[in-house]
Design a protein around this motif. Structure first.
Motif, short mmCIF file in Angstrom:
data_model
loop_
_atom_site.label_atom_id
_atom_site.label_comp_id
_atom_site.label_asym_id
_atom_site.label_seq_id
_atom_site.Cartn_x
_atom_site.Cartn_y
_atom_site.Cartn_z
N VAL A 204 0.75 19.77 1.58
CA VAL A 204 0.35 21.17 1.70
C VAL A 204 0.08 21.43 3.17
CG1 VAL A 204 -1.34 22.92 1.06
CG2 VAL A 204 -0.70 21.16 -0.59
N ARG A 205 0.69 22.51 3.68
CA ARG A 205 0.46 22.86 5.09
C ARG A 205 0.11 24.33 5.18
NH1 ARG A 205 4.77 21.51 9.34
NH2 ARG A 205 6.04 22.85 7.98
N LEU A 206 -0.68 24.65 6.18
CA LEU A 206 -1.00 26.05 6.46
C LEU A 206 0.13 26.69 7.25
CD1 LEU A 206 -4.75 25.72 7.50
CD2 LEU A 206 -3.91 26.99 5.53
N THR A 207 0.50 27.90 6.88
CA THR A 207 1.43 28.67 7.70
C THR A 207 0.66 29.23 8.89
OG1 THR A 207 0.96 30.73 6.55
CG2 THR A 207 2.70 29.32 5.61
N ALA A 208 1.40 29.87 9.78
CA ALA A 208 0.73 30.51 10.92
C ALA A 208 -0.26 31.56 10.42
CB ALA A 208 1.75 31.15 11.85
N ALA A 209 0.13 32.32 9.39
CA ALA A 209 -0.78 33.31 8.82
C ALA A 209 -1.99 32.64 8.19
CB ALA A 209 -0.04 34.16 7.79
N GLY A 210 -1.75 31.50 7.51
CA GLY A 210 -2.85 30.77 6.89
C GLY A 210 -3.84 30.25 7.91
N ARG A 211 -3.31 29.73 9.05
CA ARG A 211 -4.20 29.23 10.10
C ARG A 211 -5.02 30.35 10.70
NH1 ARG A 211 0.49 26.24 11.25
NH2 ARG A 211 1.09 27.67 12.95
N SER A 212 -4.44 31.54 10.79
CA SER A 212 -5.17 32.69 11.31
C SER A 212 -6.22 33.19 10.33
CB SER A 212 -4.19 33.81 11.65
OG SER A 212 -4.88 34.99 12.03
N PHE A 213 -5.88 33.12 9.02
CA PHE A 213 -6.77 33.68 8.00
C PHE A 213 -7.94 32.75 7.66
CE2 PHE A 213 -7.67 34.75 3.44
CZ PHE A 213 -8.17 36.04 3.67
N LEU A 214 -7.74 31.44 7.83
CA LEU A 214 -8.78 30.48 7.41
C LEU A 214 -10.13 30.73 8.06
CD1 LEU A 214 -9.76 28.02 5.88
CD2 LEU A 214 -8.79 26.58 7.71
N PRO A 215 -10.24 30.84 9.40
CA PRO A 215 -11.58 31.07 9.97
C PRO A 215 -12.22 32.38 9.53
CG PRO A 215 -9.89 31.24 11.66
CD PRO A 215 -9.22 30.68 10.46
N GLU A 216 -11.37 33.40 9.27
CA GLU A 216 -11.92 34.66 8.79
C GLU A 216 -12.45 34.51 7.38
OE1 GLU A 216 -12.37 37.31 10.69
OE2 GLU A 216 -11.53 36.11 12.31
N ALA A 217 -11.70 33.79 6.54
CA ALA A 217 -12.17 33.54 5.18
C ALA A 217 -13.47 32.74 5.18
CB ALA A 217 -11.09 32.80 4.39
N GLN A 218 -13.54 31.72 6.04
CA GLN A 218 -14.76 30.92 6.13
C GLN A 218 -15.94 31.76 6.60
OE1 GLN A 218 -13.01 28.04 8.78
NE2 GLN A 218 -12.83 26.48 7.16
N ARG A 219 -15.69 32.65 7.56
CA ARG A 219 -16.76 33.52 8.07
C ARG A 219 -17.28 34.45 6.97
NH1 ARG A 219 -17.13 38.56 10.30
NH2 ARG A 219 -14.88 38.87 10.12
N ILE A 220 -16.35 35.03 6.19
CA ILE A 220 -16.75 35.94 5.10
C ILE A 220 -17.57 35.19 4.07
CG2 ILE A 220 -15.89 37.34 3.19
CD1 ILE A 220 -13.48 38.03 5.02
#
Length: 296
Positions: free
Chosen positions: A56-72
């Protein structure tokens, strides 16, 4: 719009990079975990993860979205924790008023106990005379106040915070300082520093009242408001005064304190007051902590 369940599922997979470990971490099976992430991707209209049978790998969008999801998710957890703490009276801001004299004894002990019992509560302390504190309470600008009685307003509740005896403060060189204790009759003829009738009405009425009961007419040479100012004039040998026992903690050099013997106790009282309609769990905690304070 996505929901927190979808964010938690995505964050777990993104951090583990393994559906099995993420499912175990969330205490769920893999199929509903995969469905949650698929729904999230449809909501966002992007692919967040690249899946193969082996990785399983993060896409570029996934890498961008992960810190925002963690922050929320962190914000949601913090909001939940803070809300529960406030509801339980363990967090928030407590706006507490106090008189200058209360800082000699009960206020430091109360603040210490509050900080120990409620470390997440922020104290906003304001020093002012009792009359002004009552006005601020009624206006909602104070949550609670340490004031002198009586509290007779129907919108306020008060409980006793302190009752302490009065003592005689006199210049160390005054002949009366040689005695172990004094009675009101011993003070007749002495120059007397009294409390102002408007700014210090509680002590004015208390002290002149007990002197009148003892048939002592004080020879008043100064009218003052604050106890520390009165002690400064006693130190300057302008006269004697009656002050609450806690004033001895100010340790004015050249000032002697002697117990005042009365036919019946006439303590100087301090009360904790708050609004009757206060919907503030912190007030209940404050009252309970005050009741548990050990004597000075």
């Amino acid at each position: 719009m996505f929901d927190f369940s979808q964010l938690r599922c995505f964050a777990a997979v993104a951090e583990e990079l393994h559906f099995g470990r993420a499912a175990a971490r969330l205490n769920m099976t893999q199929p509903p975990l995969s469905r949650q992430i698929q729904v999230l991707e449809r909501v966002l209209d992007v692919q967040l993860l690249e899946r193969t049978s082996r990785s399983v790998r993060l896409t570029a969008a996934g890498r961008s979205f992960l810190p925002e999801a963690q922050r929320i998710l962190r914000l949601a957890e913090t909001a939940t924790h803070v809300t529960r703490q406030v509801a339980a009276g363990r967090a928030g801001v407590l706006k507490l008023g106090f008189t200058a004299a209360s800082a000699y004894d009960v206020l430091p002990r109360l603040v210490t106990a509050l900080r120990r019992a409620l470390p997440d509560v922020t104290l906003a302390l304001r020093e002012m005379v009792s009359r002004d504190q009552v006005e601020e309470l009624l206006a909602g600008r104070l949550d609670a106040a340490l004031v002198r009685p009586p509290i007779v307003h129907p919108d306020l509740i008060a409980v006793r915070a302190l009752a302490e005896p009065l003592v005689v403060a006199l210049p160390a060189g005054n002949p009366l300082a040689a005695r172990a204790h004094l009675a009101p009759g011993d003070l007749g003829g002495e120059p007397f520093i009294a409390y102002a009738p408007n700014e210090a009405r509680y002590f004015h009425d208390l002290i002149l009242g007990l002197l009148a009961e003892a048939a002592v007419e004080p020879r008043i040479v100064q009218w003052m408001t604050q106890i520390h100012s009165i002690l400064a004039l006693v130190r300057a040998d302008l006269g004697i005064a009656l002050v609450p026992a806690a004033a001895e903690r100010l340790r004015f050099e050249g000032v002697a304190f002697r117990p005042l013997v009365l036919p019946a106790p006439r303590p100087a009282e301090l009360v904790l007051a708050w609004r009757r309609d206060a919907d503030e769990p912190l007030i209940a905690r404050l009252v309970a902590i005050l009741a548990e304070l050990p004597p000075a």
